[in-house]
Scaffold this motif. Structure first.
Motif, PDB file in Angstrom:
ATOM      1  N   ALA A 187       0.734  -1.111  -0.006  1.00 44.81           N
ATOM      2  CA  ALA A 187      -0.019   0.063  -0.124  1.00 44.81           C
ATOM      3  C   ALA A 187       0.855   1.141  -0.117  1.00 44.81           C
ATOM      4  N   ALA A 188       1.982   1.162   0.967  1.00 48.19           N
ATOM      5  CA  ALA A 188       2.787   2.297   0.660  1.00 48.19           C
ATOM      6  C   ALA A 188       3.326   2.720  -0.515  1.00 48.19           C
ATOM      7  N   ALA A 189       3.850   1.296  -1.078  1.00 51.08           N
ATOM      8  CA  ALA A 189       4.583   1.569  -2.471  1.00 51.08           C
ATOM      9  C   ALA A 189       3.718   2.285  -3.457  1.00 51.08           C
ATOM     10  N   ALA A 190       2.252   2.012  -3.419  1.00 50.63           N
ATOM     11  CA  ALA A 190       1.297   2.580  -4.323  1.00 50.63           C
ATOM     12  C   ALA A 190       0.835   3.939  -3.940  1.00 50.63           C
ATOM     13  N   GLY A 191       1.243   4.554  -2.849  1.00 48.56           N
ATOM     14  CA  GLY A 191       0.840   5.565  -2.587  1.00 48.56           C
ATOM     15  C   GLY A 191      -0.571   5.657  -1.695  1.00 48.56           C
ATOM     16  N   ARG A 192      -0.975   4.404  -1.258  1.00 50.90           N
ATOM     17  CA  ARG A 192      -2.190   4.486  -0.648  1.00 50.90           C
ATOM     18  C   ARG A 192      -1.933   4.397   0.952  1.00 50.90           C
TER      19      ARG A 192
ATOM     20  N   ALA B 219      -7.250   3.755  23.409  1.00 54.24           N
ATOM     21  CA  ALA B 219      -8.536   4.334  23.487  1.00 54.24           C
ATOM     22  C   ALA B 219      -8.716   5.599  24.393  1.00 54.24           C
ATOM     23  N   SER B 220      -7.592   5.912  25.098  1.00 52.50           N
ATOM     24  CA  SER B 220      -7.645   6.836  26.223  1.00 52.50           C
ATOM     25  C   SER B 220      -7.140   8.264  25.545  1.00 52.50           C
ATOM     26  N   PHE B 221      -6.475   8.106  24.226  1.00 54.01           N
ATOM     27  CA  PHE B 221      -5.941   9.527  23.858  1.00 54.01           C
ATOM     28  C   PHE B 221      -6.414   9.636  22.402  1.00 54.01           C
ATOM     29  N   PRO B 222      -7.087  10.969  22.112  1.00 53.51           N
ATOM     30  CA  PRO B 222      -7.481  11.077  20.723  1.00 53.51           C
ATOM     31  C   PRO B 222      -6.527  11.174  19.598  1.00 53.51           C
ATOM     32  N   VAL B 223      -6.611  10.421  18.387  1.00 52.61           N
ATOM     33  CA  VAL B 223      -5.796  10.453  17.482  1.00 52.61           C
ATOM     34  C   VAL B 223      -6.441  10.758  16.100  1.00 52.61           C
ATOM     35  N   PRO B 224      -6.470  11.874  15.772  1.00 55.08           N
ATOM     36  CA  PRO B 224      -6.990  12.184  14.469  1.00 55.08           C
ATOM     37  C   PRO B 224      -6.307  11.359  13.431  1.00 55.08           C
ATOM     38  N   ALA B 225      -7.232  10.704  12.400  1.00 52.16           N
ATOM     39  CA  ALA B 225      -6.579   9.721  11.414  1.00 52.16           C
ATOM     40  C   ALA B 225      -6.172  10.846  10.501  1.00 52.16           C
ATOM     41  N   THR B 226      -6.623  11.956  10.178  1.00 49.81           N
ATOM     42  CA  THR B 226      -5.915  12.808   9.274  1.00 49.81           C
ATOM     43  C   THR B 226      -4.572  13.497   9.504  1.00 49.81           C
ATOM     44  N   ALA B 227      -4.100  13.170  10.700  1.00 49.32           N
ATOM     45  CA  ALA B 227      -2.915  13.743  11.410  1.00 49.32           C
ATOM     46  C   ALA B 227      -1.980  12.802  11.659  1.00 49.32           C
ATOM     47  N   SER B 228      -2.198  11.475  10.898  1.00 48.52           N
ATOM     48  CA  SER B 228      -1.400  10.365  11.275  1.00 48.52           C
ATOM     49  C   SER B 228      -0.215  10.668  10.757  1.00 48.52           C
ATOM     50  N   LEU B 229       1.055  10.116  11.208  1.00 46.20           N
ATOM     51  CA  LEU B 229       2.453  10.216  10.609  1.00 46.20           C
ATOM     52  C   LEU B 229       2.625   9.410   9.513  1.00 46.20           C
ATOM     53  N   TRP B 230       1.593   8.365   9.410  1.00 42.25           N
ATOM     54  CA  TRP B 230       1.633   7.592   8.121  1.00 42.25           C
ATOM     55  C   TRP B 230       1.163   8.106   7.218  1.00 42.25           C
ATOM     56  N   LEU B 231       1.078   9.358   7.057  1.00 43.32           N
ATOM     57  CA  LEU B 231       0.393  10.132   5.749  1.00 43.32           C
ATOM     58  C   LEU B 231       1.818  10.732   5.037  1.00 43.32           C
ATOM     59  N   ASP B 232       2.831  10.537   6.004  1.00 49.51           N
ATOM     60  CA  ASP B 232       3.974  11.202   5.486  1.00 49.51           C
ATOM     61  C   ASP B 232       4.897  10.047   4.681  1.00 49.51           C
ATOM     62  N   PRO B 233       4.977   9.919   3.366  1.00 51.57           N
ATOM     63  CA  PRO B 233       5.788   8.781   2.861  1.00 51.57           C
ATOM     64  C   PRO B 233       7.345   8.595   3.518  1.00 51.57           C
ATOM     65  N   GLU B 234       8.015   9.437   3.705  1.00 53.01           N
ATOM     66  CA  GLU B 234       9.130   9.100   4.309  1.00 53.01           C
ATOM     67  C   GLU B 234       9.221   8.679   5.783  1.00 53.01           C
ATOM     68  N   VAL B 235       8.273   9.079   6.540  1.00 57.08           N
ATOM     69  CA  VAL B 235       8.263   8.714   7.975  1.00 57.08           C
ATOM     70  C   VAL B 235       7.344   7.286   7.933  1.00 57.08           C
ATOM     71  N   ALA B 236       6.449   6.945   7.050  1.00 61.75           N
ATOM     72  CA  ALA B 236       6.009   5.757   6.752  1.00 61.75           C
ATOM     73  C   ALA B 236       6.930   4.722   6.396  1.00 61.75           C
ATOM     74  N   ALA B 237       7.800   5.089   5.373  1.00 61.71           N
ATOM     75  CA  ALA B 237       8.968   3.782   5.242  1.00 61.71           C
ATOM     76  C   ALA B 237       9.870   3.598   6.351  1.00 61.71           C
ATOM     77  N   ARG B 238      10.109   4.645   7.429  1.00 60.92           N
ATOM     78  CA  ARG B 238      10.774   4.389   8.569  1.00 60.92           C
ATOM     79  C   ARG B 238      10.145   3.537   9.406  1.00 60.92           C
TER      80      ARG B 238
END
Length: 213
Positions: free
Chosen positions: A113-118, A151-170
């Motif tokens: 998925a990461a390689a395909a940009g998803r 579940a005790s800490f709010p985590v907006p999906a739109t703010a996930s570090l996984w949306l940054d390709p370089e960070v996701a690769a690491r």
């Protein structure tokens, strides 16, 4: 599912994903109208959320979503590192060939998925990866605790570090290292890499102001 359970689950998901941000006032009547239920189950749901420490009650203001600051952030990732690190260490001596294959398949799907940009679904995939390891390492308690902490800490999906390709690769490289440690039965390495992996998320959050998954 009862109406109170329904109201609780909806509000919990909305708070956890940041759809309802910290500091937001929750009026029982308005929530009830939006969810199509009466006020009574909403009030019960709010009491449960108060026990979860996700909302607080203030005089003349009613229920308000807790706005968690930097100290809570540090505590959240610190607890996650300890619980999920222990889960990885115990999993190294307990994981079966079938469980390893399942983890490998999940990791492979994330890499593809990461390689395909998803990138949008990688955060959810990472959570499944971490919780599966916690379940393997501690089926009696750790898996449940790992879920409760997340579940005790709010985590907006739109703010996930996984949306940054370089960070996701690491992050994916860290998952690979965890898998290798599990395959080798190296509990110490599995725990160390998991702790470093979780702490990297905390560093990213502090530096970029985006809650990572």
């Amino acid at each position: 599912m009862s109406k109170a359970d329904y109201a609780y689950e909806v509000l919990l998901e909305e708070i956890r994903t940041g759809q309802i941000p910290g500091g937001t006032a929750l009026r029982a009547a308005a929530v009830a109208a939006r969810l199509g239920v009466s006020v009574t189950p909403v009030r019960e749901a709010l009491r449960r959320l108060e026990k979860d420490r996700l909302i607080s009650y203030e005089t003349h203001h009613g229920a308000t979503v807790v706005d968690l600051g930097d100290e809570a952030l540090a505590e959240f990732y610190g607890v996650r590192a300890v619980v999920e690190g222990l889960g990885a260490r115990l999993a190294a001596s307990r994981v079966t060939a079938v469980e390893l294959a399942d983890l490998r398949e999940l990791h492979r799907s994330m890499v593809e998925a990461a390689a395909a940009g998803r990138l949008e679904g990688l955060g959810a995939g990472s959570e499944r990866f971490h919780l599966r390891i916690a379940d393997i390492g501690g089926p009696a308690f750790l898996g449940q605790h790992a879920r409760a902490v997340r579940a005790s800490f709010p985590v907006p999906a739109t703010a996930s570090l996984w949306l940054d390709p370089e960070v996701a690769a690491r992050q994916l490289e860290a998952h690979e290292r965890i898998l290798r440690a599990l395959e080798e039965g190296d509990g110490a390495s599995a725990e160390r890499v998991m702790i470093e992996h979780v702490e990297a998320g905390a560093v990213h959050r502090r530096e970029h102001g985006a809650p990572p998954v």
